[in-house]
Design a protein around this motif. Structure first.
Motif, PDB file in Angstrom:
ATOM      1  N   THR A 126      61.943  45.149 -20.316  1.00  0.00           N
ATOM      2  CA  THR A 126      62.257  43.837 -19.761  1.00  0.00           C
ATOM      3  C   THR A 126      63.755  43.732 -19.507  1.00  0.00           C
ATOM      4  O   THR A 126      64.561  44.207 -20.297  1.00  0.00           O
ATOM      5  CB  THR A 126      61.815  42.737 -20.751  1.00  0.00           C
ATOM      6  OG1 THR A 126      60.407  42.848 -20.931  1.00  0.00           O
ATOM      7  CG2 THR A 126      62.152  41.362 -20.248  1.00  0.00           C
ATOM      8  N   SER A 127      64.102  43.103 -18.407  1.00  0.00           N
ATOM      9  CA  SER A 127      65.507  42.854 -18.093  1.00  0.00           C
ATOM     10  C   SER A 127      65.640  41.395 -17.673  1.00  0.00           C
ATOM     11  O   SER A 127      64.657  40.686 -17.548  1.00  0.00           O
ATOM     12  CB  SER A 127      65.994  43.793 -16.986  1.00  0.00           C
ATOM     13  OG  SER A 127      65.230  43.609 -15.818  1.00  0.00           O
ATOM     14  N   GLY A 128      66.871  40.955 -17.481  1.00  0.00           N
ATOM     15  CA  GLY A 128      67.096  39.563 -17.113  1.00  0.00           C
ATOM     16  C   GLY A 128      67.005  38.655 -18.316  1.00  0.00           C
ATOM     17  O   GLY A 128      67.526  38.967 -19.387  1.00  0.00           O
ATOM     18  N   LYS A 129      66.310  37.530 -18.172  1.00  0.00           N
ATOM     19  CA  LYS A 129      66.176  36.561 -19.270  1.00  0.00           C
ATOM     20  C   LYS A 129      65.328  37.169 -20.379  1.00  0.00           C
ATOM     21  O   LYS A 129      64.280  37.736 -20.139  1.00  0.00           O
ATOM     22  CB  LYS A 129      65.529  35.278 -18.760  1.00  0.00           C
ATOM     23  CG  LYS A 129      65.383  34.222 -19.823  1.00  0.00           C
ATOM     24  CD  LYS A 129      65.843  32.885 -19.316  1.00  0.00           C
ATOM     25  CE  LYS A 129      65.700  31.803 -20.355  1.00  0.00           C
ATOM     26  NZ  LYS A 129      66.684  31.834 -21.382  1.00  0.00           N
ATOM     27  N   GLY A 178      58.293  45.084 -23.119  1.00  0.00           N
ATOM     28  CA  GLY A 178      57.990  46.318 -22.397  1.00  0.00           C
ATOM     29  C   GLY A 178      58.303  47.581 -23.185  1.00  0.00           C
ATOM     30  O   GLY A 178      58.505  48.644 -22.605  1.00  0.00           O
ATOM     31  N   VAL A 179      58.306  47.484 -24.502  1.00  0.00           N
ATOM     32  CA  VAL A 179      58.670  48.617 -25.358  1.00  0.00           C
ATOM     33  C   VAL A 179      57.526  49.626 -25.409  1.00  0.00           C
ATOM     34  O   VAL A 179      56.383  49.266 -25.688  1.00  0.00           O
ATOM     35  CB  VAL A 179      59.015  48.134 -26.783  1.00  0.00           C
ATOM     36  CG1 VAL A 179      59.241  49.306 -27.721  1.00  0.00           C
ATOM     37  CG2 VAL A 179      60.239  47.238 -26.741  1.00  0.00           C
ATOM     38  N   LYS A 180      57.862  50.887 -25.150  1.00  0.00           N
ATOM     39  CA  LYS A 180      56.871  51.958 -25.214  1.00  0.00           C
ATOM     40  C   LYS A 180      57.254  53.035 -26.228  1.00  0.00           C
ATOM     41  O   LYS A 180      56.435  53.866 -26.578  1.00  0.00           O
ATOM     42  CB  LYS A 180      56.715  52.590 -23.839  1.00  0.00           C
ATOM     43  CG  LYS A 180      56.282  51.620 -22.764  1.00  0.00           C
ATOM     44  CD  LYS A 180      55.043  52.067 -22.103  1.00  0.00           C
ATOM     45  CE  LYS A 180      54.548  51.241 -20.965  1.00  0.00           C
ATOM     46  NZ  LYS A 180      54.813  49.903 -20.843  1.00  0.00           N
ATOM     47  N   PHE A 221      67.567  45.790 -27.703  1.00  0.00           N
ATOM     48  CA  PHE A 221      67.946  44.854 -26.644  1.00  0.00           C
ATOM     49  C   PHE A 221      69.132  44.046 -27.144  1.00  0.00           C
ATOM     50  O   PHE A 221      69.093  43.496 -28.245  1.00  0.00           O
ATOM     51  CB  PHE A 221      66.791  43.901 -26.324  1.00  0.00           C
ATOM     52  CG  PHE A 221      65.605  44.582 -25.712  1.00  0.00           C
ATOM     53  CD1 PHE A 221      65.437  44.618 -24.340  1.00  0.00           C
ATOM     54  CD2 PHE A 221      64.658  45.199 -26.515  1.00  0.00           C
ATOM     55  CE1 PHE A 221      64.346  45.253 -23.781  1.00  0.00           C
ATOM     56  CE2 PHE A 221      63.564  45.834 -25.967  1.00  0.00           C
ATOM     57  CZ  PHE A 221      63.401  45.867 -24.596  1.00  0.00           C
ATOM     58  N   PHE A 222      70.162  43.960 -26.329  1.00  0.00           N
ATOM     59  CA  PHE A 222      71.373  43.213 -26.649  1.00  0.00           C
ATOM     60  C   PHE A 222      71.372  41.975 -25.759  1.00  0.00           C
ATOM     61  O   PHE A 222      71.495  42.086 -24.539  1.00  0.00           O
ATOM     62  CB  PHE A 222      72.604  44.072 -26.401  1.00  0.00           C
ATOM     63  CG  PHE A 222      72.605  45.340 -27.213  1.00  0.00           C
ATOM     64  CD1 PHE A 222      73.284  45.393 -28.419  1.00  0.00           C
ATOM     65  CD2 PHE A 222      71.916  46.465 -26.790  1.00  0.00           C
ATOM     66  CE1 PHE A 222      73.284  46.552 -29.181  1.00  0.00           C
ATOM     67  CE2 PHE A 222      71.912  47.634 -27.543  1.00  0.00           C
ATOM     68  CZ  PHE A 222      72.591  47.672 -28.743  1.00  0.00           C
TER      69      PHE A 222
END
Length: 166
Positions: free
Chosen positions: A33-36, A128-130, A136-137
């Motif tokens: 995941t990216s963004g918010k 979305g972790v696989k 995630f920061f």
């Protein structure tokens, strides 16, 4: 004494290894995941309710790991050191029951007040972790500023969290 220069074959092999590292890293991070940052609330093993909401003046680390992951085990001291100065959500995935994770945590000097058991995998799916470890920061605006899959040093965590907090 004459210094031997690396031959062309050695330089090419070195370049291929570097390229492979970047391609593997890109592949590992493609579905993250990216963004918010996703919103969620969960109880820690100590019973506290935690969420990924950012703090007004510093970055937040959301760290996914597993008890069966050897890299996660090596990285544990880094996460524990960071959690003394920053908000850290330390999320165990595919790692067993709360009691099993609590026993593992006590054996490995882990804090329970930021440790979440994602037994169902719902939080890791949100992000979305696989693979593990995955970090995630999140910056104070709630945006994911950096993601990392694999080992990160304590200073690597500190620098990314400092940067995310700006």
């Amino acid at each position: 004494m004459k210094i031997k220069r690396p031959n062309r074959k050695t330089v090419m092999q070195f370049m291929m290894v570097i390229l492979a590292i970047f391609l593997i890293r890109e592949y590992q991070q493609q579905d993250l995941t990216s963004g918010k940052a996703p919103s969620f609330t969960s109880k820690t093993l100590s019973g506290e309710v935690m969420n990924a909401n950012p703090l007004p003046d510093q970055g937040v680390l959301v760290h996914f790991w597993a008890v069966w992951c050897p890299v996660c085990n090596v990285e544990n001291d880094n996460i524990q050191a960071i959690s003394k100065d920053y908000k850290v959500l330390n999320i165990a995935i595919q790692s067993g029951s709360d009691m099993e994770i609590q026993a593992y945590a006590e054996e490995n000097n882990m804090q329970l007040d930021n440790l979440i058991n994602d037994q169902s995998g719902s939080i890791s799916k949100l992000f979305g972790v696989k693979g593990t470890p995955t970090s995630f920061f999140i910056n104070p605006k709630g945006q994911i500023q950096f993601t990392e899959v694999g080992y990160v040093t304590t200073w690597g965590y500190r620098m990314r969290l400092w940067w995310a907090g700006l």
